[in-house]
Design a protein around this motif. Structure first.
Motif, short mmCIF file in Angstrom:
data_model
loop_
_atom_site.label_atom_id
_atom_site.label_comp_id
_atom_site.label_asym_id
_atom_site.label_seq_id
_atom_site.Cartn_x
_atom_site.Cartn_y
_atom_site.Cartn_z
N TYR A 43 -5.85 -85.41 -63.30
CA TYR A 43 -5.77 -86.63 -64.10
C TYR A 43 -5.65 -86.33 -65.59
CZ TYR A 43 -7.17 -88.99 -59.83
OH TYR A 43 -7.22 -89.45 -58.55
N GLY A 44 -6.18 -85.21 -66.03
CA GLY A 44 -6.17 -84.87 -67.45
C GLY A 44 -4.80 -84.48 -67.96
N ILE A 97 -2.87 -86.39 -70.99
CA ILE A 97 -2.52 -85.71 -72.23
C ILE A 97 -1.03 -85.89 -72.54
CG2 ILE A 97 -2.22 -83.43 -73.29
CD1 ILE A 97 -4.90 -82.68 -71.91
N PHE A 98 -0.17 -85.70 -71.54
CA PHE A 98 1.26 -85.86 -71.77
C PHE A 98 1.63 -87.30 -72.06
CE2 PHE A 98 1.80 -81.58 -70.23
CZ PHE A 98 2.91 -81.15 -70.93
N PHE A 99 0.95 -88.27 -71.44
CA PHE A 99 1.23 -89.67 -71.71
C PHE A 99 0.86 -90.02 -73.15
CE2 PHE A 99 0.44 -94.22 -71.64
CZ PHE A 99 1.57 -94.69 -70.98
N ILE A 100 -0.33 -89.60 -73.58
CA ILE A 100 -0.77 -89.87 -74.95
C ILE A 100 0.13 -89.16 -75.95
CG2 ILE A 100 -2.67 -89.47 -76.58
CD1 ILE A 100 -4.56 -89.91 -74.12
N LEU A 101 0.51 -87.94 -75.64
CA LEU A 101 1.42 -87.19 -76.51
C LEU A 101 2.76 -87.91 -76.64
CD1 LEU A 101 1.99 -84.50 -78.05
CD2 LEU A 101 2.90 -83.65 -75.90
N TYR A 131 7.22 -87.45 -67.41
CA TYR A 131 6.58 -86.31 -66.77
C TYR A 131 5.14 -86.63 -66.37
CZ TYR A 131 4.42 -81.77 -66.10
OH TYR A 131 3.73 -80.72 -65.58
N SER A 132 4.42 -87.33 -67.23
CA SER A 132 3.03 -87.66 -66.90
C SER A 132 2.96 -88.59 -65.70
CB SER A 132 2.33 -88.28 -68.11
OG SER A 132 2.85 -89.56 -68.40
N ILE A 133 3.84 -89.58 -65.66
CA ILE A 133 3.85 -90.51 -64.52
C ILE A 133 4.26 -89.78 -63.25
CG2 ILE A 133 5.01 -92.55 -63.59
CD1 ILE A 133 5.15 -93.56 -66.53
#
Length: 85
Positions: free
Chosen positions: A64-65, A69-73, A21-23
């Motif tokens: 970008y935030g 956040i979703f990538f780190i999560l 989802y983040s990508i």
């Protein structure tokens, strides 16, 4: 998220979904995909204007935030599951 955990029974899938989802969101913003613009409009509670797109209305911190956040999560969930935390 709890519903997804109940359905999938695997945190790996949740973590992977968060990363994808983040990508997807970041690529959509960078490549100016119409449905990504509309999703930001929906988040801002503004009326949909798919034929009149103004990318300057989207805050850079959101563009970008949110993917960050979703990538780190997602990475955190996968690591936590791998380490059995």
């Amino acid at each position: 998220m709890l519903i997804c955990i109940g359905i999938t029974r695997s945190l790996y899938i949740i973590g992977l979904f968060s990363i994808v989802y983040s990508i997807w969101t970041l690529l959509g913003y960078l490549l100016k995909w119409k449905h990504i613009f509309c999703s930001f409009q929906n988040a801002y509670h503004k009326p949909m204007t798919p034929n009149k797109i103004n990318w300057n209305n989207i805050k850079k911190s959101d563009a970008y935030g949110l993917p960050a956040i979703f990538f780190i999560l997602g990475i955190g969930i996968i690591i936590a599951k791998y380490l059995n935390i």
